[in-house]
Design an enzyme around this catalytic site. Structure first.
Site: not given
Ligand code: DGL
Length: 289
Positions: A23, A54-55, A86, A200
């Site tokens: 991302s 994106y999280g 990711c 992450c």
């Protein structure tokens, strides 16, 4: 003088083109591992800056976005392998991205298996985005590989933003890193954590800051080296192209104030291009439930 310790890995002679995708700038940690293990590969980098982060996106919005963006990026540089660097994307839509592409796709999932082998106290911390924390995929990994261990989970979008800001050269006070990981140590049983999974790809960018601000020494592990090995394993045979260089692709036009082009240049991706990608029907403002 005693013999030098053996080098931890032997670089691979593999050639070919790899596209590493995230991302934002987190996947640069994975691109670095791939470049170290495969110095003859051409490594391209893509960041979905048009949909970052994106999280906090809904599963629905990401499932719609990921196959589309993957196809557009692959069409732009025609790689031999596509690496989803990711966890948030891989734990949700690896199958959908695989179905959309005709080349091997490598995903990134939390390093729970090595953490379970490494822990001596039997208590592991898992630091990820809120999206990765709530995935059924993550729960299955824990069930399969960390049965009998205590796994304490914490989702932090704040740490993603701190890592991006740190990569752009901002001076972040150490207290911010202490606060971002404190919920792990303050949770019930958190005083037993001896191993933390950085689930992450942004977080290894600030590993030093996390180590320096932890209440006591713990091991921080990630999946970067394993992804690099897997990337080389799945490269189709006889891929000849390769060597230096590598383009970086962004899905939002970079402007003068956008520090990401500077970050990419610093990480060895000076050639930055824009790839247009259809907007989602569900918008980026759709927060996760
Ligand atoms: N780097 C990504 C991951 O590994 C996600 C960061 C974000 O966009 O929230 O999960």
């Amino acid at each position: 003088m005693p013999d030098a310790a053996p080098y931890p890995f032997e670089p691979s002679p593999a050639r070919g083109r790899v596209l590493v995708f995230d991302s934002g700038v987190g996947g640069l940690t994975v691109a670095g591992e791939i470049r170290a293990l495969g110095p003859r590969l051409t490594v391209h980098y893509a960041a979905d800056t048009g949909f970052f982060p994106y999280g906090d996106k809904s599963d629905e919005a990401l499932r719609e976005r990921l196959p589309k963006v993957a196809r557009a990026l692959v069409d732009a540089v025609r790689p031999d392998v596509f690496v989803i660097a990711c966890n948030t994307a891989s734990t949700l839509a690896l199958a959908e991205v695989r179905a959309a592409l005709s080349i091997p796709v490598v995903g990134t999932v939390p390093a729970i298996k090595p953490a379970a082998r490494l822990t001596e106290t039997g208590t592991i911390g898992l630091l990820a985005t809120p999206g990765t924390i709530r995935r059924a995929y993550t729960a299955r990994l824990i069930e399969e590989f960390a049965a009998g261990k205590r796994v304490i989970l914490h989702g932090s979008l704040e740490l993603v933003k701190l890592a991006e800001a740190h990569a752009r050269g901002e001076d972040i006070p150490p207290e911010a890193f202490a606060a971002a990981q404190a919920p792990l140590f303050n949770a019930e049983g958190g005083d037993e954590i001896d191993t933390i999974v950085l689930a992450c790809t942004h977080f290894p960018l600030v590993r030093g800051q996390l180590i320096a601000t932890a209440p006591r020494p713990v091991s921080y592990i990630d999946s970067g080296a394993a992804i690099a090995r897997q990337t080389i394993r799945v490269l189709p045979e006889n891929t000849q192209s390769g060597g230096q260089g590598g383009t970086s692709l962004l899905t939002r036009p970079p402007d003068e104030t956008d520090g990401i082009t500077r970050v990419l240049r610093r990480y060895g991706f000076p050639d930055v291009q824009f790839v247009a990608c259809e907007p989602n029907a569900t918008t980026s403002a759709d927060a996760a439930p």
